[in-house]
Each structure stands twice: as structure tokens, then as C-alpha cells.
Enzyme design. Structure first.
Site, mmCIF file in Angstrom:
data_model
loop_
_atom_site.group_PDB
_atom_site.id
_atom_site.type_symbol
_atom_site.label_atom_id
_atom_site.label_comp_id
_atom_site.label_asym_id
_atom_site.label_seq_id
_atom_site.Cartn_x
_atom_site.Cartn_y
_atom_site.Cartn_z
ATOM 1 N N CYS A 146 0.824 -1.221 0.000
ATOM 2 C CA CYS A 146 0.000 0.000 0.000
ATOM 3 C C CYS A 146 0.850 1.261 0.000
ATOM 4 O O CYS A 146 0.328 2.365 -0.141
ATOM 5 C CB CYS A 146 -0.935 0.018 1.202
ATOM 6 S SG CYS A 146 -1.696 -1.554 1.537
ATOM 7 N N HIS B 247 -9.105 4.459 -0.914
ATOM 8 C CA HIS B 247 -7.765 3.886 -0.794
ATOM 9 C C HIS B 247 -7.493 2.927 -1.960
ATOM 10 O O HIS B 247 -7.482 1.706 -1.784
ATOM 11 C CB HIS B 247 -7.658 3.170 0.562
ATOM 12 C CG HIS B 247 -6.332 2.563 0.849
ATOM 13 N ND1 HIS B 247 -5.138 3.030 0.317
ATOM 14 C CD2 HIS B 247 -5.985 1.496 1.642
ATOM 15 C CE1 HIS B 247 -4.141 2.274 0.765
ATOM 16 N NE2 HIS B 247 -4.628 1.343 1.552
#
Lengths: 387, 134
Positions: free
Chosen positions: A83, A336
Site C-alpha cells: 500500500c 484507498h
């Protein structure tokens, strides 16, 4: 080493873009950033992305994007750090310009997560963890964060609703961001009624699965004025870029409740920028889950151990608070799209620093910090930006 | 997990075979080439007792691909008596009775079936420590 500045930004709305492939998403952000910087060419393109291989069967991604964006011949490579891929790509671009090897570098972050069923996407996200000793036991990425949150609540005697303020703040800000996935506020009642995902993490503690792309253009600071066109107040300097790691698996960390990599990378960044936490005007932290907000604030010097959750109030973290965070909605409300997130954070910081944040403008924002977390805290990359 | 990968890690999953560092004497699981505590070459193999306590836990309501059938299930961080911590499912337990500090012991269970053509992965889970056998 040369100073590095951002002279162009681009982003597309975060959401479920079933009508667009990953190349279209990336093109939207890259073309906007190039237009913003008034360039038609760059020396290199670095792309932050985590899941294109596993979810789309598409690797060699940066070359595909260069090809699709009309950048034939350019140097291009994908950067992967789970991420934190977006910030890792930015750091790659930063190093390329700072070293003097390149003058104009494009950095894009892109992720396409909605082409696959959610079970497949969830399993793919879990590849950020140790495949043999974490994921093999059926723990999802949410589950790993839940293990941390459960222990945190136990050790510091924190009630669950204490975390609601982080989500409420994110949604309050996202409501005014036209690029956010969820442009609506939520209240404590919404949080209370949210279904459980992995106890004690509920849907309102968690950031969503989504698609998105963001991009920036980097140049040497001493040439930045050449690229800045009328609609900017000025270029934004990257005062610091720092990255650090921790043990990949939570069970191997010295203290699962302390983000050692956030501590290390933020300390390096403060040193490089010559500023301390008290001089940071706003902080785009990595609120993939509310517990990460609390831990990030503790590890970067804004709260004492076990007290990060106490900052989840408007007086502390709101736009006019002591330390505004997730000012354009954060991962929770803006969304996200994992490999794109680190670049979205920086695009948003540039909007703040150049007075383009609209309703969400932090008054007198001069120095901003962004922090992108890979996995459950194993890679953490911090950038400090200033006008 | 690949068939070769499952074969390579079988001693870890079936018997919690770890190491003891010859320099700092700490227990390590799973075996590594370098001790994570003192960075010296890691040491001889050593089988852990399989007993420990729940450091943290979660009840999984959403499962990744391949685990949907087991829902809801509990995953824990188990702090083993010798020191290392492992991530594992809890089994043979009322999900509502799990708590931090609960004493548990390792058992071998089916972890995952990878479909008609795939392998069946077995490995460690943990259950509440039985009163007998001490």
C-alpha cells in the site's frame, strides 16, 4: 544533491470505474499532471502500483502506461511496496531528480481493484502480509489490523467508540472533495451501526476497495519557476523524503502496538527538513483503518504512546484544529486505491500548500507532511512538503 | 500456497519446528538464516512446546478466497511460552469466550482446501489448553 519541487499535479475521482481500464485511469491522472506543469515530455515515468499482476494479469505496467500516454521511448518502471507503492514511486522520482540524473520526472500511482470479486481482491491485499505465516491462516488485511486494534484497546483501556472521531473527521472533509469516493458526512450513529468486518474493526473504521489514479511532475527546485503557470501560487518543494521498514509480520515486531517504521522514517524526515512535529501545519496520514491513525500520531511525535486516540476530535484534527489530518477525506472518505494512495496524499498536500483546497483549506498552511504505510506497518514512507 | 511451498514448510506447520539462536539463546519461529534479535547466523532446529497464550484475537466476518466455508472464525496472535509469537486460527472454542491472556495449545487441523484439483493444506491451530496432560 539538488532540491526537488512539484510543478504539476493530476488526479481522477476515486470510485468504482467499471467503464475504465487501468491504462485509462492512469492516463487521466498523468495527462492532467502534464497539463498542469505545461509539459509534453518527461525523462522518466515511475508508477506506484501493488495489484495489477495478481488482479488484472498485467505486469510491465509502467511501460504500458507510458505507451498509452503517448510517451514512447521514455524510461518507465513500476515500483511496488504494497500500500506504500505510491510514495515509493514518488521517492524513486525524487531520487532521480535530486541525483541530477533526470530533470523532469512523472510519478503516477494507480490501482484498479473493482474488476474482480471482493473475495479475490481481499485475498490479493493479504499478499502484503507474510504468505506462509500470516495469510496461510486465513487472516485478511483487515484481520491483521483488527489484531492490533484489539490489543491496543485492551492495553490502554480504550472504548471502541473512541476511534469514531477519525472517520467522522475524514468524511467531514471528504464531503467537500470532488475527487473523494464518499462525499458525505457521517455521525456517531453511522459508526455505531456499521457492520463488523473483523472485530473490533467495523465498516466505518475501514477504507474502501476502489479504483483511482494520481500523478505529479517533479523538477529541480532551481528550475521550478519555468514550469509554474498562472493558476499556481507557486511550486511546492519536497523538503524531505524518507523510508523505513519493520518486520513484515506483526507477530515478529518488537512491539505490535508501535509503528517503528513510522518513527524511523518520520525522524529521518524531520532531520532532513530541519523541522519538528510542532512546525507541521497538517498531516496526511495513512488512515486505512482508524487504529492506524492513532498509531501514526503516536509514532511520529504528535501523541504519547497509548494516547493517539485522544486526538480524534474536531478541535485536534479538524481543518481548524491543532493538527489537521486527512484534510481531503483521507483513505476512509477519499478512498484507498492502494498503489495510488501515496500519490493522492501528495497531490492533496500540494492543493493545501498552494491555497487550492477550497472549503477544506487549512489556514496558513506552509509545511505539510504525508505518510504512506505498506502492509500492516512494515514499510512506511514520509514526505515533508513546503511552499 | 504452492505444493513445493507447502512441502518446504511442513515441519513448521505440523510441529512448530523453530530454532534456538546459538549467540543470544532466544527461540526463533519459523527458522531463519539470520537471528532477528542479534543478527548472527541462526542456530540449530528446536521444536516448540506448542503452548502459549492469546496476545490478541479477532473474529473474522469477511473471509478471503478459500476460507469462506469456515466463517465466522477466530484468528489470534499467540505468544508461545518460549517467546516467539505466531499468527494462527483458534479452534474447538466458543468464539464468544476468547479473551486476551487465554491459555492455548497447538493442534493440527485442516487450514484450507484449494478446490477439487488443489491440495489440502494442514497446519497448526490453537485450542484452549486442556486441564489434563500437564
Amino acid at each position: 544533491m539538488r532540491g526537488v519541487s512539484i510543478v504539476g499535479i493530476g488526479q481522477i475521482p476515486v470510485g468504482e470505474h467499471w467503464d475504465q481500464s487501468i491504462r485509462h485511469l492512469a492516463y487521466g491522472a498523468v495527462s492532467a499532471a502534464m497539463q498542469d506543469a505545461n509539459i509534453d515530455r518527461a525523462d522518466a515515468l515511475y508508477v506506484g502500483n501493488m495489484l495489477s499482476g495478481i488482479l488484472l494479469g498485467q505486469e510491465h505496467l509502467a511501460t504500458l502506461i507510458a505507451d498509452f500516454c503517448g510517451l514512447r521511448g521514455i524510461e518507465a518502471a513500476k515500483v511496488e511496496a504494497a500500500c506504500a507503492s505510491g510514495a515509493a514511486a514518488l521517492r524513486m522520482g525524487y531520487l532521480a531528480v535530486a541525483s541530477g540524473l533526470h530533470d523532469v520526472v512523472l510519478v503516477a500511482g494507480v490501482e484498479k481493484m473493482t474488476d474482480t470479486p471482493s473475495g479475490s481482491t481481499t485475498a490479493a491485499l493479504a499478499t502484503a502480509a507474510d504468505a506462509e505465516y500470516e495469510s496461510a491462516h486465513g487472516v485478511t488485511f483487515v484481520g491483521l489490523n483488527a489484531l492490533i486494534m484489539q490489543r491496543y484497546m485492551y492495553e490502554y483501556d480504550v472504548p471502541m467508540e473512541a476511534f469514531a472521531g477519525f472517520s467522522i473527521n475524514a468524511h467531514r472533509n471528504g464531503a467537500h472533495n470532488p475527487y473523494a469516493m464518499f462525499q458525505r458526512p457521517i455521525d456517531l450513529e453511522t459508526y455505531r451501526n456499521a457492520p463488523m468486518v473483523a472485530e473490533p474493526i467495523n465498516m466505518m473504521d475501514s477504507s474502501p476497495i476502489c479504483d483511482g489514479a494520481a500523478a505529479v511532475v517533479l523538477v529541480p527546485t532551481d528550475r521550478a519557476r519555468e514550469f509554474v503557470t498562472g493558476h499556481h501560487r507557486g511550486p511546492v518543494r519536497i523538503l524531505a523524503s524518507a523510508s523505513a521498514t519493520d518486520m513484515l509480520a506483526i507477530h515478529d515486531r518488537r512491539d505490535p502496538l508501535f509503528l517503528e517504521a513510522a518513527h524511523l522514517s518520520s525522524q529521518k524526515a524531520y532531520l532532513q527538513a530541519g523541522v519538528g512535529p510542532e512546525e507541521i501545519d497538517f498531516f496526511e496520514l495513512h488512515d486505512a483503518f482508524t487504529i492506524m491513525s492513532a498509531l501514526s500520531l503516536e509514532a511520529t511525535g504528535f501523541a504519547r504512546r497509548g494516547e493517539g486516540w485522544r486526538m480524534a476530535t474536531e478541535e485536534e484534527i479538524g481543518i481548524r484544529g491543532r493538527l489537521p489530518i486527512t484534510t481531503m477525506g483521507g483513505l476512509k472518505s477519499r478512498g484507498h486505491p492502494v498503489g495510488a494512495t501515496g500519490v493522492y496524499q501528495v497531490v492533496e498536500a500540494v492543493l493545501q500548500l498552494t491555497g487550492q483546497a477550497g472549503e477544506n483549506q487549512v489556514p496558513d498552511a506552509r509545511i505539510g507532511m504525508t505518510q504512506n504505510i505498506g502492509g500492516s506497518g512494515a514499510t512506511i514512507i514520509t514526505h515533508i512538503l513546503a511552499t | 500456497m504452492s505444493v513445493a511451498g507447502a512441502w518446504r514448510t511442513r515441519r513448521q506447520r505440523y510441529a512448530l519446528v523453530g530454532e534456538i539462536c546459538p549467540d543470544c539463546h532466544r527461540h526463533i519461529f519459523p527458522p531463519r538464516d539470520v537471528c532477528p534479535h542479534c543478527s548472527q547466523p541462526a542456530g540449530p532446529l528446536h521444536t516448540l512446546s506448542g503452548r502459549g497464550e492469546v496476545y490478541s484475537f479477532t473474529r473474522m466476518h469477511h473471509a478471503p478466497k478459500g476460507f469462506e466455508q469456515q466463517r465466522p472464525y477466530a484468528v489470534a496472535l499467540v505468544k508461545l511460552d518460549e517467546g516467539p509469537m505466531v499468527t494462527a486460527q483458534l479452534t474447538d472454542v466458543d468464539l464468544q469466550e476468547i479473551h486476551i491472556g487465554m491459555r492455548v495449545e497447538m493442534v493440527t487441523r485442516k487450514l484450507k482446501e484449494e478446490g477439487e484439483e488443489g491440495q489440502i493444506l494442514y497446519g497448526y491451530k490453537f485450542r484452549p489448553l486442556m486441564a489434563t496432560g500437564d
